[in-house]
Design a protein around this motif. Sequence first.
Motif, mmCIF file in Angstrom:
data_model
loop_
_atom_site.group_PDB
_atom_site.id
_atom_site.type_symbol
_atom_site.label_atom_id
_atom_site.label_comp_id
_atom_site.label_asym_id
_atom_site.label_seq_id
_atom_site.Cartn_x
_atom_site.Cartn_y
_atom_site.Cartn_z
ATOM 1 N N TRP A 55 0.776 -1.348 0.167
ATOM 2 C CA TRP A 55 0.006 0.042 0.162
ATOM 3 C C TRP A 55 0.728 1.320 -0.089
ATOM 4 O O TRP A 55 1.937 1.312 0.804
ATOM 5 C CB TRP A 55 -0.993 -0.003 1.210
ATOM 6 C CG TRP A 55 -2.250 -0.931 1.084
ATOM 7 C CD1 TRP A 55 -2.467 -2.145 1.411
ATOM 8 C CD2 TRP A 55 -3.453 -0.613 0.172
ATOM 9 N NE1 TRP A 55 -3.354 -2.732 1.124
ATOM 10 C CE2 TRP A 55 -4.210 -1.601 0.406
ATOM 11 C CE3 TRP A 55 -3.595 0.578 -0.469
ATOM 12 C CZ2 TRP A 55 -5.445 -1.822 -0.130
ATOM 13 C CZ3 TRP A 55 -5.116 0.564 -0.819
ATOM 14 C CH2 TRP A 55 -5.755 -0.728 -0.810
ATOM 15 N N ARG A 56 0.341 2.387 -0.740
ATOM 16 C CA ARG A 56 1.012 3.428 -0.829
ATOM 17 C C ARG A 56 0.046 4.579 -0.625
ATOM 18 O O ARG A 56 -1.151 4.452 -0.699
ATOM 19 C CB ARG A 56 1.624 3.783 -2.231
ATOM 20 C CG ARG A 56 2.747 2.683 -2.684
ATOM 21 C CD ARG A 56 4.051 2.649 -1.884
ATOM 22 N NE ARG A 56 4.987 1.798 -2.512
ATOM 23 C CZ ARG A 56 5.294 0.495 -1.977
ATOM 24 N NH1 ARG A 56 4.364 0.041 -0.964
ATOM 25 N NH2 ARG A 56 5.824 -0.334 -2.560
ATOM 26 N N ALA A 57 0.564 5.655 0.124
ATOM 27 C CA ALA A 57 -0.270 6.967 0.306
ATOM 28 C C ALA A 57 0.166 8.505 -0.345
ATOM 29 O O ALA A 57 1.315 8.522 -0.171
ATOM 30 C CB ALA A 57 -0.566 7.148 2.122
ATOM 31 N N THR A 58 -0.699 9.076 -0.618
ATOM 32 C CA THR A 58 -0.437 10.343 -0.778
ATOM 33 C C THR A 58 -1.323 11.236 -0.340
ATOM 34 O O THR A 58 -2.677 11.067 -0.208
ATOM 35 C CB THR A 58 -0.388 10.497 -2.560
ATOM 36 O OG1 THR A 58 -1.837 10.341 -2.937
ATOM 37 C CG2 THR A 58 0.664 9.715 -3.128
ATOM 38 N N VAL A 59 -0.684 12.354 0.040
ATOM 39 C CA VAL A 59 -1.704 13.683 0.474
ATOM 40 C C VAL A 59 -1.557 14.787 -0.430
ATOM 41 O O VAL A 59 -0.656 15.320 -0.681
ATOM 42 C CB VAL A 59 -1.564 14.032 2.031
ATOM 43 C CG1 VAL A 59 -2.249 15.409 2.346
ATOM 44 C CG2 VAL A 59 -1.499 12.923 3.005
ATOM 45 N N ASP A 60 -2.598 14.964 -1.188
ATOM 46 C CA ASP A 60 -2.618 15.936 -2.208
ATOM 47 C C ASP A 60 -1.741 15.634 -3.122
ATOM 48 O O ASP A 60 -0.820 16.857 -3.661
ATOM 49 C CB ASP A 60 -2.792 17.471 -1.459
ATOM 50 C CG ASP A 60 -3.857 17.776 -0.700
ATOM 51 O OD1 ASP A 60 -4.896 17.146 -1.041
ATOM 52 O OD2 ASP A 60 -3.911 18.501 0.241
ATOM 53 N N GLY A 61 -1.323 14.566 -3.639
ATOM 54 C CA GLY A 61 -0.137 14.157 -4.645
ATOM 55 C C GLY A 61 1.165 13.920 -4.073
ATOM 56 O O GLY A 61 1.912 13.592 -4.625
ATOM 57 N N ILE A 62 1.218 14.393 -2.728
ATOM 58 C CA ILE A 62 2.756 14.251 -2.046
ATOM 59 C C ILE A 62 2.614 12.773 -1.134
ATOM 60 O O ILE A 62 1.722 12.660 -0.300
ATOM 61 C CB ILE A 62 3.154 15.402 -1.288
ATOM 62 C CG1 ILE A 62 2.886 16.652 -1.988
ATOM 63 C CG2 ILE A 62 4.387 15.269 -0.491
ATOM 64 C CD1 ILE A 62 3.002 18.013 -1.168
ATOM 65 N N SER A 63 3.824 12.208 -1.408
ATOM 66 C CA SER A 63 3.846 10.918 -0.785
ATOM 67 C C SER A 63 4.086 10.834 0.858
ATOM 68 O O SER A 63 4.737 11.720 0.953
ATOM 69 C CB SER A 63 4.938 9.970 -1.433
ATOM 70 O OG SER A 63 5.277 8.778 -0.709
ATOM 71 N N LEU A 80 -6.655 12.335 1.150
ATOM 72 C CA LEU A 80 -5.730 11.319 1.394
ATOM 73 C C LEU A 80 -6.154 9.904 0.467
ATOM 74 O O LEU A 80 -7.036 9.682 0.529
ATOM 75 C CB LEU A 80 -5.633 10.824 2.671
ATOM 76 C CG LEU A 80 -4.944 9.546 2.941
ATOM 77 C CD1 LEU A 80 -3.265 9.690 2.853
ATOM 78 C CD2 LEU A 80 -5.158 8.969 4.335
ATOM 79 N N ILE A 81 -5.076 9.894 -0.271
ATOM 80 C CA ILE A 81 -5.294 8.597 -1.307
ATOM 81 C C ILE A 81 -4.371 7.419 -0.962
ATOM 82 O O ILE A 81 -3.146 7.560 -0.894
ATOM 83 C CB ILE A 81 -5.191 8.985 -2.723
ATOM 84 C CG1 ILE A 81 -6.270 10.044 -3.141
ATOM 85 C CG2 ILE A 81 -5.387 7.746 -3.642
ATOM 86 C CD1 ILE A 81 -6.097 10.390 -4.683
#
Length: 678
Positions: free
Chosen positions: A598-606, A628-629
């Motif tokens: 799993w990977r996460a980004t907040v507004d495109g920032i890892s 958050l994605i």
Amino acid sequence: MLSSHNSEPMVPLKTRQYYRSIRLNLLLMVLPIIFCPSIINPELILSGHRHFSSSNAISEATYSPPKNPLHSDPALLLYPLQEKAKQTIANGRPPLWNPDIYGGAPLLANGQAKIFSPSTILSPLATRETATEFEQWFILFVLSSGFFHLARQVQLSTFSALVSASCALAMPFMYIWIHHPIALAACWFPWLIVGVLQSNLTKTALITAFILLSGHPGTSLHVFALASVVFISKPTVKSFIGFVLGMGLSALLWLPQLAFVLESESLWSRGDNHLHFATILDIFWPQLFGHPSTDNFRGPDEWASSQLHIGFPCLYLVLVGLLQSSSRRQSLPIVFGVLIAALISIVGLPGPVNHTRLIGLALMSLCIPAALGAQHIQSKLGQMVILLSIIGLGHWTNRHHTDVIPQHKVEPIISPWAITLAEDLDCTPNPSNCGRFIGLDNHLIPNTASLAQLRDLRGYDLPVSRQTRRLMAALRNPPQSPWFPIETPPPKPLLLFGNVRAIVFEPKNIQWLEQESPRAWFTQCHQSVSRPQEALQIISDKDLRSCPPVEIRNGNPTAPRSMIPIPVSEPYAEKLMFDISNVGEGLVVIGDSFDEGWRATVDGISTPIYRAGGFARAAMVPSDGETLIMTYEPASWVWGLRISLFAIICLIGQMAWVHIRHLWLSSGPDNTQSHSAQ
């Protein structure tokens, strides 16, 4: 001089060979249907078919184990996983993640999902029944035609090759595992040996890929181990390159599987399984220890591993091949190899591979000694009697001795109470925010519940990761694989952390948890822990969702303890979206299983993902964050896909080079002069 005006014209030799080849291929295509009549008869269902009455998720009746063990796993394990894979593929995505079991688990890495099986590939074009029946026929056809061509490759007669194909179809191994990925790997065994004997790079590469794409690493390893004996006796560079290229072609599947296996604790703990010595006696007498369908099975091992008898006609031919001096030299090494495989199955070997099935696979090698024995039957009548006895006995066995059941008893009709529960949990049509359930005893067996859009914190599956096994141990200690039953309700705080909203005691007794259990929430407080076992113990003792234990270096246990539910948008299983615009700086926790992929980004920032509560996922978010994605894209899948694409390019290039080289040689100067001389 003899007059020739009344004589019929002679048919050219090539034409006769062509029509003879067509007749043989048609016979090979029909043989599986003769041995396995359920393929075309809708009223007959082979043991391997899914027996849905064994699951309470789709049956109102009280649970009782089916007489034939084959009626359980295909329904409880394979069918729901395969359906999940089909749905994902139909939506144009790779089936990487399964959110329905264990709070989420890898799907592509799970070989039981049969992602590259014929029934899965044909699902957009055919009904489930048609695709399943075709897969049965395909497996048996590949196996029998492979042994036919293997016998011809070692210079045996057409009759002996037909005996070899028929004996292959008499093997109980294939019918026992007909709906498992085991059979998909095993059926290519004779073809792999043919490719090695022919030193055919392309054929060896493709067959190696097909074996690995079957999805069962253990059986694939056994097939390669048996074929390596032939390779060692006739090593060639082309065969070796074919093996390597085939591994490259299938890397998109076996590389994620390898990564999953290395994280599996249950698989390693089962690797030393072995057969009882008495089980081997079944080779010489059919069903020596009884059969579940007659309620008299008393074998020292499980029923599936105890079915080794290959049929008296085939045994007789093997004995003939050993006794005749002209065929003994070829038969004896094969029989000796089968004895070594039997020894390995009895003694076992260290490592993560279950060797109990090795003897069943190795017994198929006896098709060649049987064909060698058939070489000594000279009379047409004798040949017809022996061939018909093999075919007739195989047909009768599959029709009367494998607990054949009628079609109407296997229809997957979801029971009304399971549908009602799914509606009460708001799981239809989208189960992403409906919460999970957990069932006691055998009520709502995990995998099948997903057919009713119900998600479980448990699962019925092997292998499982070390993290999953720790979670199962927190629910019930010690955990009992493979379906991890629970007799008493687990700690309520643990269930709330895992987004469990209901406990099913029985179909009409469902206990709802008092507190609402959001799937994801925001909190500012979190405490640092170093081990997942410690975190699991903490959340089992007390509801600490407002200050969860997280495997992070610096916690913030003094921050205000609060829990703000966050809705989760799930475009698909591998992508989750969280609206964090109305929360400040802190921690977002989701009660789904943690995984390194799993990977996460907040507004495109890892941003990194941490393990919370010993099994769930969490990510730090800034005060000015909007979205958050979380996406699931494991490195093993990315690299496996790259390697497979590169291998495909290499294979196409190799085939093109062979074709161009053939054209160049055929139009060379020597060939031109030859044509001129003619």
